[in-house]
Design a protein around this motif. Sequence first.
Motif, PDB file in Angstrom:
ATOM      1  N   LEU A   1       9.746  47.719 -25.957  1.00  0.00           N
ATOM      2  CA  LEU A   1       9.465  48.121 -27.343  1.00  0.00           C
ATOM      3  C   LEU A   1       9.280  46.929 -28.282  1.00  0.00           C
ATOM      4  N   THR A   2      10.013  45.852 -28.035  1.00  0.00           N
ATOM      5  CA  THR A   2       9.951  44.708 -28.969  1.00  0.00           C
ATOM      6  C   THR A   2       8.962  43.640 -28.523  1.00  0.00           C
ATOM      7  N   GLY A   3       8.640  43.647 -27.219  1.00  0.00           N
ATOM      8  CA  GLY A   3       7.751  42.616 -26.704  1.00  0.00           C
ATOM      9  C   GLY A   3       8.409  41.247 -26.692  1.00  0.00           C
ATOM     10  N   ARG A   4       9.728  41.231 -26.616  1.00  0.00           N
ATOM     11  CA  ARG A   4      10.472  39.968 -26.654  1.00  0.00           C
ATOM     12  C   ARG A   4      11.242  39.767 -25.356  1.00  0.00           C
ATOM     13  N   ASP A   5      11.324  38.496 -24.924  1.00  0.00           N
ATOM     14  CA  ASP A   5      12.012  38.130 -23.692  1.00  0.00           C
ATOM     15  C   ASP A   5      13.485  37.878 -24.019  1.00  0.00           C
ATOM     16  N   LEU A   6      14.373  38.714 -23.507  1.00  0.00           N
ATOM     17  CA  LEU A   6      15.787  38.589 -23.828  1.00  0.00           C
ATOM     18  C   LEU A   6      16.442  37.369 -23.192  1.00  0.00           C
ATOM     19  N   ASP A   7      15.766  36.717 -22.279  1.00  0.00           N
ATOM     20  CA  ASP A   7      16.318  35.488 -21.700  1.00  0.00           C
ATOM     21  C   ASP A   7      16.094  34.281 -22.608  1.00  0.00           C
ATOM     22  N   SER A   8      15.282  34.465 -23.658  1.00  0.00           N
ATOM     23  CA  SER A   8      14.970  33.371 -24.578  1.00  0.00           C
ATOM     24  C   SER A   8      16.095  33.206 -25.607  1.00  0.00           C
ATOM     25  N   ALA A   9      16.598  31.986 -25.750  1.00  0.00           N
ATOM     26  CA  ALA A   9      17.648  31.712 -26.737  1.00  0.00           C
ATOM     27  C   ALA A   9      17.139  32.005 -28.145  1.00  0.00           C
ATOM     28  N   HIS A  10      15.860  31.701 -28.398  1.00  0.00           N
ATOM     29  CA  HIS A  10      15.283  31.960 -29.717  1.00  0.00           C
ATOM     30  C   HIS A  10      15.256  33.461 -30.019  1.00  0.00           C
ATOM     31  N   VAL A  11      14.875  34.252 -29.035  1.00  0.00           N
ATOM     32  CA  VAL A  11      14.822  35.708 -29.219  1.00  0.00           C
ATOM     33  C   VAL A  11      16.218  36.258 -29.444  1.00  0.00           C
ATOM     34  N   ARG A  12      17.192  35.781 -28.676  1.00  0.00           N
ATOM     35  CA  ARG A  12      18.567  36.263 -28.851  1.00  0.00           C
ATOM     36  C   ARG A  12      19.089  35.939 -30.257  1.00  0.00           C
ATOM     37  N   ALA A  13      18.766  34.740 -30.740  1.00  0.00           N
ATOM     38  CA  ALA A  13      19.203  34.357 -32.080  1.00  0.00           C
ATOM     39  C   ALA A  13      18.566  35.260 -33.136  1.00  0.00           C
ATOM     40  N   GLU A  14      17.274  35.543 -32.942  1.00  0.00           N
ATOM     41  CA  GLU A  14      16.566  36.399 -33.890  1.00  0.00           C
ATOM     42  C   GLU A  14      17.156  37.808 -33.901  1.00  0.00           C
ATOM     43  N   LEU A  15      17.452  38.325 -32.731  1.00  0.00           N
ATOM     44  CA  LEU A  15      18.045  39.653 -32.628  1.00  0.00           C
ATOM     45  C   LEU A  15      19.452  39.680 -33.236  1.00  0.00           C
ATOM     46  N   TRP A  16      20.223  38.622 -33.001  1.00  0.00           N
ATOM     47  CA  TRP A  16      21.586  38.563 -33.534  1.00  0.00           C
ATOM     48  C   TRP A  16      21.582  38.580 -35.066  1.00  0.00           C
ATOM     49  N   ILE A  17      20.666  37.818 -35.653  1.00  0.00           N
ATOM     50  CA  ILE A  17      20.571  37.796 -37.114  1.00  0.00           C
ATOM     51  C   ILE A  17      20.188  39.165 -37.644  1.00  0.00           C
ATOM     52  N   ALA A  18      19.251  39.814 -36.972  1.00  0.00           N
ATOM     53  CA  ALA A  18      18.812  41.142 -37.409  1.00  0.00           C
ATOM     54  C   ALA A  18      19.930  42.162 -37.295  1.00  0.00           C
TER      55      ALA A  18
ATOM     56  N   THR B   1      23.161  48.843 -27.735  1.00  0.00           N
ATOM     57  CA  THR B   1      23.008  48.113 -26.472  1.00  0.00           C
ATOM     58  C   THR B   1      22.722  46.639 -26.740  1.00  0.00           C
ATOM     59  N   VAL B   2      21.787  46.379 -27.660  1.00  0.00           N
ATOM     60  CA  VAL B   2      21.454  44.990 -28.002  1.00  0.00           C
ATOM     61  C   VAL B   2      22.669  44.276 -28.574  1.00  0.00           C
ATOM     62  N   ALA B   3      23.400  44.954 -29.460  1.00  0.00           N
ATOM     63  CA  ALA B   3      24.566  44.331 -30.095  1.00  0.00           C
ATOM     64  C   ALA B   3      25.611  43.954 -29.048  1.00  0.00           C
ATOM     65  N   ALA B   4      25.877  44.859 -28.100  1.00  0.00           N
ATOM     66  CA  ALA B   4      26.862  44.573 -27.055  1.00  0.00           C
ATOM     67  C   ALA B   4      26.383  43.443 -26.143  1.00  0.00           C
ATOM     68  N   PHE B   5      25.093  43.457 -25.800  1.00  0.00           N
ATOM     69  CA  PHE B   5      24.505  42.413 -24.959  1.00  0.00           C
ATOM     70  C   PHE B   5      24.680  41.035 -25.608  1.00  0.00           C
ATOM     71  N   LEU B   6      24.391  40.959 -26.898  1.00  0.00           N
ATOM     72  CA  LEU B   6      24.511  39.684 -27.606  1.00  0.00           C
ATOM     73  C   LEU B   6      25.974  39.286 -27.789  1.00  0.00           C
ATOM     74  N   GLU B   7      26.820  40.265 -28.086  1.00  0.00           N
ATOM     75  CA  GLU B   7      28.240  39.999 -28.328  1.00  0.00           C
ATOM     76  C   GLU B   7      28.896  39.396 -27.089  1.00  0.00           C
ATOM     77  N   HIS B   8      28.401  39.783 -25.908  1.00  0.00           N
ATOM     78  CA  HIS B   8      29.000  39.301 -24.661  1.00  0.00           C
ATOM     79  C   HIS B   8      28.139  38.245 -23.977  1.00  0.00           C
ATOM     80  N   ASN B   9      27.391  37.514 -24.820  1.00  0.00           N
ATOM     81  CA  ASN B   9      26.641  36.345 -24.347  1.00  0.00           C
ATOM     82  C   ASN B   9      25.697  36.649 -23.186  1.00  0.00           C
ATOM     83  N   GLY B  10      25.063  37.824 -23.235  1.00  0.00           N
ATOM     84  CA  GLY B  10      24.066  38.168 -22.231  1.00  0.00           C
ATOM     85  C   GLY B  10      24.629  38.565 -20.886  1.00  0.00           C
TER      86      GLY B  10
END
Length: 519
Positions: free
Chosen positions: A488-505, A453-462
């Motif tokens: 579960l992660t305690g991270r805000d998916l609207d944050s560009a920094h969080v999205r970048a961190e998730l994408w790298i992971a 789900t996270v991978a698809a969300f990031l792949e399609h630019n949110g």
Amino acid sequence: MAITVRRLTQISDLGLSLVAGLEGADRVIDWAHAIELVDPTPWLSGGELVMTTGLKIGTSADEQYNYVSSLVQAGAAALAFDTGTTFARVPDGIRAAGDALGLAILSVPASTPFIAITRAVIDELTADQIRAIQSVVDQQETFARATLRGGIPAVISALGRALSSSLAVIDIDQRILAVHGADAPHAVTLARSVADAARSGASRRRSTSKVIAGDHGYCTIQSISAAQDLHGYLAVNSRGPLAPSDRLLVAHAVSLISIELSKPAKVVDAEHRLRAAVTQALLAFGEHVDVSLLRFFGFEPDAQVAAIILTDVGPLLAAERRTTTLLGADATPYLMTPTESEIVVIVPAEASAEIGTRLHQQVGAQLQRSIGGGLGLPATVFAAARSMKQASVAARAGGLQDKKFVNFAELGTFSLLLGSQSTEELQAMSHSVLGALDDYDNAHSSASGLIATVAAFLEHNGQTEVAAAALGIHRHTMRNRLNKVVELTGRDLDSAHVRAELWIAVTARELLGTLEDRR
């Protein structure tokens, strides 16, 4: 560097000055000869610096003109005229004749004996010979290294570059073994004509060396023999006749080719096995590999290398042979080993992109199949394993693009992740961000797929709805899963920094999976 008339005037101790015939100032001097005869031409063979005190040049302008004219006809390089014995200065008739006929005229001061000029010319000629010999020795070493690294094609390429000529080698069955240069087809034709003459009995000599002149220049053809057996012919197509030093290089190349052609198949197989063993040891043990083994194959301990991987090559034996043949066409050092379904090649970093692209295209064409390939980042020779892993990832990425050959450096985020990170570091990076999602996915039905789900969300630019469609789920299901990710992660998916961190992971996870698949 040959000595010219102009260079002789630049030797300050001699005090020579060029007083006439300036257009002949760049002629090469082959010898210096003092002569006092009315007609010196019977004693000249061409290229001499004629030295005279003027005793026999005559007193009239016509006589002096005829004297200079005779030197020109004999091919003299220049005339050095003494101004301290018979004449106080170079006579006007000699000067005028020099200008008219283009023969350089040197004025020799009274303080300079002819023997000093002769000694200066001899010193320069000797220095030229020493430089020529050293150049031949250096080239011979180059040829030997090229032969070790790439066999006959490599030594032919090295000889062609040294002579600036086109070359061809054929065996006794007239098969082409190696070629170099634009006029190589012409060289092949002439070599075959000599082979035909020898086979038909027109030439019964087992050892042949001949020169054929024609519209393409001069073609020197040398037979290649070993232990009384004729193995083939080398043809060298040059613009002019080969100089003595060039003929020495040809002879040395012939010797190396003879050794290669007479080399037993068992020796060739042993070299191939040794190369593969050294490659495997380098990839497994790095700096613990014996340096002498690396040097045998042309790599110094501080060398920068890059790994090339060819995938989907089919039967490995055929792929190895094709790859070895292509690599042997260059004088570039290489290491190579097969794995379960791939060919791994290690080459100097500066040539890796060109070699990798060429291997991918030509090996695939010769095998008549579509193969994949990848190139790793440059690394020290002892860190070749890291470059190999990067090449593996690049090859996998290329597999998603119709088996395109991919340079790891062009993969953007992929290159950033694996450029300097170890596998353990990547695992730690991925787990620190995605560990909680892994635990949830493992504890629930695979249908939950929070990582996917996270991978698809990031792949399609949110874009939630587009990502949901890509996963084949309802948009409300997609939102519910994203809310669980936030919980579960305690991270805000609207944050560009969080999205970048998730994408790298997520990307690190994908690359780790690639490396696991290829072990």
